[in-house]
Design an enzyme around this catalytic site. Sequence first.
Site, PDB file in Angstrom:
ATOM      1  N   SER A 155      20.509  57.827  63.906  1.00  0.00           N
ATOM      2  CA  SER A 155      19.461  58.471  64.710  1.00  0.00           C
ATOM      3  C   SER A 155      19.117  57.545  65.855  1.00  0.00           C
ATOM      4  O   SER A 155      19.339  56.325  65.765  1.00  0.00           O
ATOM      5  CB  SER A 155      18.217  58.688  63.845  1.00  0.00           C
ATOM      6  OG  SER A 155      17.087  58.954  64.667  1.00  0.00           O
ATOM      7  N   TYR A 168      11.730  56.203  57.479  1.00  0.00           N
ATOM      8  CA  TYR A 168      12.901  56.770  58.177  1.00  0.00           C
ATOM      9  C   TYR A 168      13.480  55.725  59.142  1.00  0.00           C
ATOM     10  O   TYR A 168      14.683  55.476  59.168  1.00  0.00           O
ATOM     11  CB  TYR A 168      12.469  58.034  58.917  1.00  0.00           C
ATOM     12  CG  TYR A 168      13.568  58.802  59.596  1.00  0.00           C
ATOM     13  CD1 TYR A 168      14.450  59.587  58.859  1.00  0.00           C
ATOM     14  CD2 TYR A 168      13.709  58.785  60.985  1.00  0.00           C
ATOM     15  CE1 TYR A 168      15.453  60.319  59.479  1.00  0.00           C
ATOM     16  CE2 TYR A 168      14.713  59.522  61.617  1.00  0.00           C
ATOM     17  CZ  TYR A 168      15.572  60.287  60.860  1.00  0.00           C
ATOM     18  OH  TYR A 168      16.565  61.013  61.483  1.00  0.00           O
TER      19      TYR A 168
END
Length: 267
Positions: A155, A168
């Site tokens: 990401s 995350y």
Amino acid sequence: MKLAGKVALVTGSSQGIGQAIAIRLAEAGAQVVINYRSHPEGADETLAKVRAAGGDCHPAEGYCDNDRGYSIGADLGMVDDVRRLIAESVAHYGRLDVLVNNAGIEKNAPFWEVTEKDFDAVINVNLKGVFFATQAMVQHLIETQRPGKIINISSVHEELPFPNFAAYCASKGGLKMLTRDLSVELAPYGITINNVAPGAIETPINTKLLNDAEKLGALLKNIPLGRLGQPKDVSGLVEFLASGDADYITGSTFFVDGGLTWNYQEQ
Ligand code: BGC
């Protein structure tokens, strides 16, 4: 057909980016193992498209000549399941050449409210699952003395802060260093490993945001190309990284984010 004769496993391919990758790799000639945890119906949809992409299917008669796709349920957050997934893939097709570690989850909460359960859920799928899937894949490649390709769907948040998503960010930052480390450790075996780092892609992981006009508007202002990404914006790069054209590429992260990561402007 850049991937003819290759067998690829794409984790988390019942929806979103993973689904697009599975279909794209099949279109490039690969046989594809699809994986799902909680959306078997999504995996069936992926499987149907993978088989159709294979070109040698006879839907009216209900069979395919060349077994272009196969679907396996497994929870990437559980190491036993992860090992079974790799073993079943190898048992079915006789081998694996490409592993796409795509499955990922996120939980939204201020740092000081994050529960141990949510922390574990995120880290187990996004980092521990990738670690042990890659380990099982590498064991298989070393045993069979073959090169291979590992592609992690990371990401932009392996680099960029994302307030309220601390676990995350920690998982994706971990993925960045795992890839750098393994690129060195696995190179002597002809195994490459790279990260693809999507920005804001229109997929189910973003459903809440997509339905919040105000937040979506603010996000779009931060994306120089002025739109959200689509899963197919990511899948083409994965096809390239899985192919022989990328044989000399390892340890790198490739951003697919419409310019989001490095955007800074004074208003
Ligand atoms: C996250 C999305 C987020 C995007 C851009 C992705 O990694 O899963 O929730 O919108 O990054 O910030």
